[in-house]
Enzyme design. Structure first.
Site, PDB file in Angstrom:
ATOM      1  N   GLU A 188       0.625  -1.533   0.256  1.00 16.88           N
ATOM      2  CA  GLU A 188      -0.291  -0.162  -0.160  1.00 16.88           C
ATOM      3  C   GLU A 188       0.871   1.436   0.030  1.00 16.88           C
ATOM      4  O   GLU A 188       0.004   2.331  -0.208  1.00 16.88           O
ATOM      5  CB  GLU A 188      -1.243  -0.364   0.772  1.00 16.88           C
ATOM      6  N   GLU A 243       6.983 -21.874   8.240  1.00 19.75           N
ATOM      7  CA  GLU A 243       6.959 -21.236   9.263  1.00 19.75           C
ATOM      8  C   GLU A 243       8.697 -21.983   9.716  1.00 19.75           C
ATOM      9  O   GLU A 243       9.742 -21.196  10.353  1.00 19.75           O
ATOM     10  CB  GLU A 243       6.226 -20.599  10.108  1.00 19.75           C
TER      11      GLU A 243
END
Length: 311
Positions: A91, A122
């Site tokens: 963004e 992960e």
């Protein structure tokens, strides 16, 4: 790459894994009562973030220094943390017209794991180290986000970044544990136990969203990507944003719409150039030169053109 062993279990010692004494009857309540309890827990998040603002400021200043010197900022995360980091980085380009390589997000499992839960990635420390080794450079800032403070992909990335000569920041929701790797800044946000034990997409995720958004916004402000509280570096890529650029000019200058529209046309659609032109009175070409010499900082450009005329 060695796949993770399915017979290995790790006990995570973190407040986010504890049972919340305030939500023990959650499954006995009405829908509205459930939502009220969750909302009550959510109210704790802003204060938890406020408590780490000094550390967050240190991290932001590291990032400002790195970007001014030609470096980059890297976000590293997995699961919810990685998705939030990826969103924040994405963004910044349309909001502040930031160069697309200023903020880079590295998510465990890559693009596939952004939209589908791939929980084992992960644990792949080697992948985290390799990701940073491929993309980071000395002088960059690498910011890892992990609610537990122990995600192997993230910690290995931070350790590798340190070896490369990058500055490192760890954001976690585990204030009871010391930093598991050597970092320049540790930001441990104490959001406590979740409404649902271990569901770090809740308060921990909300705090990470606030930390990342505040961090990147502060960096953009310090780099002159705003004027006052206006998004003067935004890219007008659609009709709504083109209308917003005119409104921003009107709010910043107090001038009527037709003058702002004309100034934008003279500036080739560049909002900052039009703004400096209108505030200083110099031609658009001279305004563009002043902005170029001040790395796009509107107030500094105005001072350069007319000392004291900073709005």
């Amino acid at each position: 790459m060695t796949p993770p062993r399915e017979d290995v279990a790790v006990r995570v010692d973190s407040p986010t894994e504890a049972r919340n004494p305030r939500t023990g009857d959650l499954d006995r309540l009405s829908t509205l009562e459930v939502l009220r309890l969750i909302n009550t827990e959510d109210h704790l998040v802003p204060d938890a973030v406020a408590a780490v603002l000094p550390e967050l400021a240190r991290a932001a200043d590291l990032a400002v220094g790195a970007l001014r010197a030609g470096g980059r900022v890297h976000y590293v995360g997995a699961g919810t943390s990685g998705r939030l980091a990826t969103l924040d980085a994405a963004e910044l380009v349309p909001t502040f017209n930031a160069p697309p390589d200023w903020f880079l997000a590295h998510h465990a499992g890559g693009r596939e794991a952004l939209v589908h839960a791939v929980e084992d990635v992960e644990d792949q420390a080697a992948s985290g180290a390799a990701e940073i080794r491929r993309h980071a450079s000395p002088g960059d800032v690498v910011l890892g986000v992990t609610a537990s403070g122990r995600t192997p992909f993230v910690l290995a990335a931070l350790a590798e970044a340190r070896l490369l000569g990058a500055r490192t920041v760890l954001v976690s929701n585990n204030p009871t544990a010391p930093a598991p790797v050597d970092v320049d800044v540790l930001i441990a946000v104490d959001t406590g136990p979740e409404a649902i034990a271990g569901s770090t997409r809740m308060k921990a995720g909300s705090s990470q969203k606030l930390v990342l958004t505040s961090f990147s916004t502060a960096v953009m402000v310090r780099l002159g990507r705003t004027y006052s509280n206006l998004m003067v570096s935004m890219r007008a890529t659609n009709a709504k944003l083109r209308g917003r650029t005119v409104r921003i000019l009107r709010e910043a200058t107090g001038l009527p719409e037709h003058e702002c529209t004309a100034a934008l046309a003279d500036a080739g659609g560049d909002l900052k150039v039009a703004l400096v032109h209108l505030l200083s009175g110099v031609p658009a070409a001279r305004a563009a030169e002043a902005l170029e010499s001040t790395q796009g900082h509107v107030r500094q450009a105005l001072t350069l053109l007319s000392p004291g005329a900073t709005g």
